[in-house]
Design an enzyme around this catalytic site. Structure first.
Site, PDB file in Angstrom:
ATOM      1  N   LYS A  63      45.991 105.270 119.945  1.00  0.00           N
ATOM      2  CA  LYS A  63      46.550 106.527 119.442  1.00  0.00           C
ATOM      3  C   LYS A  63      45.595 107.097 118.402  1.00  0.00           C
ATOM      4  O   LYS A  63      45.500 106.588 117.287  1.00  0.00           O
ATOM      5  CB  LYS A  63      47.926 106.321 118.824  1.00  0.00           C
ATOM      6  N   SER A 101      47.692 103.692 115.841  1.00  0.00           N
ATOM      7  CA  SER A 101      47.577 104.749 114.844  1.00  0.00           C
ATOM      8  C   SER A 101      46.934 104.243 113.548  1.00  0.00           C
ATOM      9  O   SER A 101      45.750 103.920 113.525  1.00  0.00           O
ATOM     10  CB  SER A 101      48.971 105.335 114.589  1.00  0.00           C
TER      11      SER A 101
END
Length: 553
Positions: free
Chosen positions: A327, A302
């Site tokens: 992600k 992320s």
């Protein structure tokens, strides 16, 4: 960057995702107009009707709040793997992790043989100010016995944390004085750093390890850079391994510390045009020039991938390690009326080359999605660069024209295999039984006066973990019913000695002491230290071939 764009950028940097959707209250028109609104209203009536029948007529007594929570979780399970629901009961801990502070007495503890052992009081906290010491055993909390009763970590936290200004009484046993002592501590706000450590590896090389992206991360990184530059830093290793992410805004600000001008960092695209955003740099960073290496692995996700991907795409940093998690979805935190939170995926993010690094997933198949790590081990990807699978159809180019790939994480410029040979059953059991940390704490307390006469540098050079110390650990292992296999011990011995030394160093010099010692047995760290010249030449090489297949051992 246009003025309005800058205003939106500044306004939204504190969010986990691009938009909090006006606190969760948005008009139906934003999601498809009247037909969509009518459909939602009809489904809401149906759900209320079913709940009403259950509460009134079901044969057993049930908790409709719990049923509602389960229903929401099931609903989100049919979406992407990262949309999630946080019930009220979990919100406090969730906010602590992201906001990076909590209110309590400021003590790091460990549970050793059913006893709460103080590892160290946190600097500036109530415990340190009151005189709590490393090695103290907490026996009572507010007159409740907590020793030998099977209390767990959460149980301790629940009793020690509380509202700032409230008083908690504790009774401790201090082994060094063989005496019981009582304290009344006033709870206060306790900061928890996302920069685990920053220190100079050598006269010109700095090291910063960031464990998560919180509201304070950008300031912590900025302060660390200032400190290291004052110490003579000319090149930097930024360690994002096992950093699972956090606030997107913190990642954007961190990347801007290393990028000059107004270079693109990340942009987002969603179904709702409101969530299509573009984020560029613009603030003068503390380290815009000089060799930069970013360490990543399969646990980097992320926000970590925004930083590493943006710096790779802009040819600012050499990315070293293993393919990141993958992600590339953005969640908006939406406050619900009862205090719970919906984290809804509202967009995909794209790094400067145009890559979306989200790995493939099937809606409703979360278990298969998170099995990806096991699949990487089975395929050999963790150990061999040529086992890394990239989509040849998803080719992109960095600012200087180097080929990079989308569709499944950030593939590093230089691959370093995961060496698991030292992690024998013997070593794992030592960790599980907490024997290494317990021994190191005991040794540090007994030899604290002598250890404090050394500097960290002297300790690194001169301190040796003796055979007698290892024998003491093996005795503790035997007492804990751990089988000592000769072959396993031989494979783990060098690493075990380093671990004992690192934990002793941590008890005296805190995180800097631990990592300064531990990193000397970290193959990925050691390999990366040899790559600064390669990092310096990024964007100036005539070789524009796809990277990521270069393997270091």
């Amino acid at each position: 960057m246009a003025t309005n764009q800058k205003r939106r950028w500044v306004k939204q940097l504190g969010l986990l995702a691009v938009s909090a959707l006006a606190g969760g209250l948005v008009s139906a028109a934003m999601f498809g107009g009247r037909n969509t609104a009518d459909n939602i209203a009809s489904n809401s009536i149906k759900f209320r009707e079913v709940l009403g029948y259950i509460q009134r007529d079901y044969v057993d007594v049930v908790n409709t709040d719990t049923l509602t929570d389960h229903a929401i979780v099931s609903l989100l399970d049919d979406l992407d793997p990262h949309s999630m629901y946080v019930p009220v009961s979990d919100m406090e801990e969730s906010k602590i992790q992201l906001e990076n502070n909590f209110e309590g007495i400021g003590v790091e503890f460990d549970i050793v043989r059913d006893s709460i052992c103080v590892v160290m009081p946190l600097a500036g906290g109530p415990s340190e100010q009151a005189g709590i010491e490393a090695g103290d055993r907490i026996i009572e909390i507010n007159k409740e016995n907590v020793a030998g009763v099977g209390i767990n970590t959460n149980g301790v936290r629940q009793r020690l944390r509380g509202i700032k200004g409230t008083v908690v009484g504790i009774k401790i046993w201090r082994p060094s004085r063989n005496k019981m002592l009582s304290f009344k501590l006033v709870r206060d706000k306790i900061p928890s750093n996302s920069v685990e450590v920053s220190y100079m590896i050598d006269a010109q090389t700095g090291y910063i390890k960031v464990s998560r992206f919180t509201l304070s991360t950008d300031q912590e990184v900025h302060d660390a850079l200032v400190k290291l530059k004052t110490s003579g830093m000319k090149q930097l290793m930024l360690d994002l391994r096992d950093n699972a992410g956090g606030y997107m805004g913190a990642a954007i600000k961190m990347a801007d510390e290393f990028l000059s001008g107004t270079k693109l960092i990340v942009y987002t695209k969603g179904k709702n045009p409101q969530n299509d955003m573009r984020y560029e740099g613009g603030v003068r960073g503390e380290f815009e020039h000089g060799s930069l290496i970013v360490l990543v692995n399969e646990g980097s996700a992320s926000a970590s991938e925004i930083v590493s991907g943006a710096l790779q795409d802009q040819d600012r940093a050499l990315v070293v390690g293993r393919r990141t998690f993958g992600k590339g979805l953005v969640q908006a935190p939406i406050d619900l009326q009862d205090g719970s939170e919906l984290r809804l995926t509202i967009a995909r993010y794209y790094i400067p080359s145009g890559r979306c690094i989200q790995k493939p997933y099937e809606k409703g198949s979360k278990e298969a999605y998170f099995m990806d790590m096991d699949n990487r081990y089975r395929s050999g990807e963790m150990f061999f660069a040529d086992s890394v699978k990239v989509a040849d159809t998803l080719k992109f180019k960095t600012a200087s024209g180097r080929l990079v790939y989308g569709g499944g994480g950030i593939v590093p410029d230089c691959f370093i295999p995961n060496d698991t040979t030292v992690y024998t059953d013997y070593l794992v059991q030592l960790y599980n039984q907490n024997i290494i940390r317990e021994y190191a704490l005991s040794y540090s307390l007994k030899n604290k006066k002598e250890l404090n006469t050394s500097t960290l540098s002297q300790f690194q050079q001169n301190f040796k973990v003796t055979d007698a110390m290892i024998e003491d650990i093996n005795k503790a292992a035997t007492k804990a019913n751990i089988t000592i296999d000769a072959k396993d011990f031989k494979r783990s011995e060098a690493f075990l000695r380093n671990q004992v030394k690192a934990w002793i160093a941590r008890n005296i010099w805190k995180e800097e002491g631990f990592y300064a010692v531990y990193n000397q047995s970290d193959d990925e760290f050691l390999a990366a230290t040899k790559l600064f010249e390669k990092a310096q030449n990024l964007g100036h090489t005539s070789n524009k071939k796809a990277h990521g297949a270069h393997q270091l051992r």
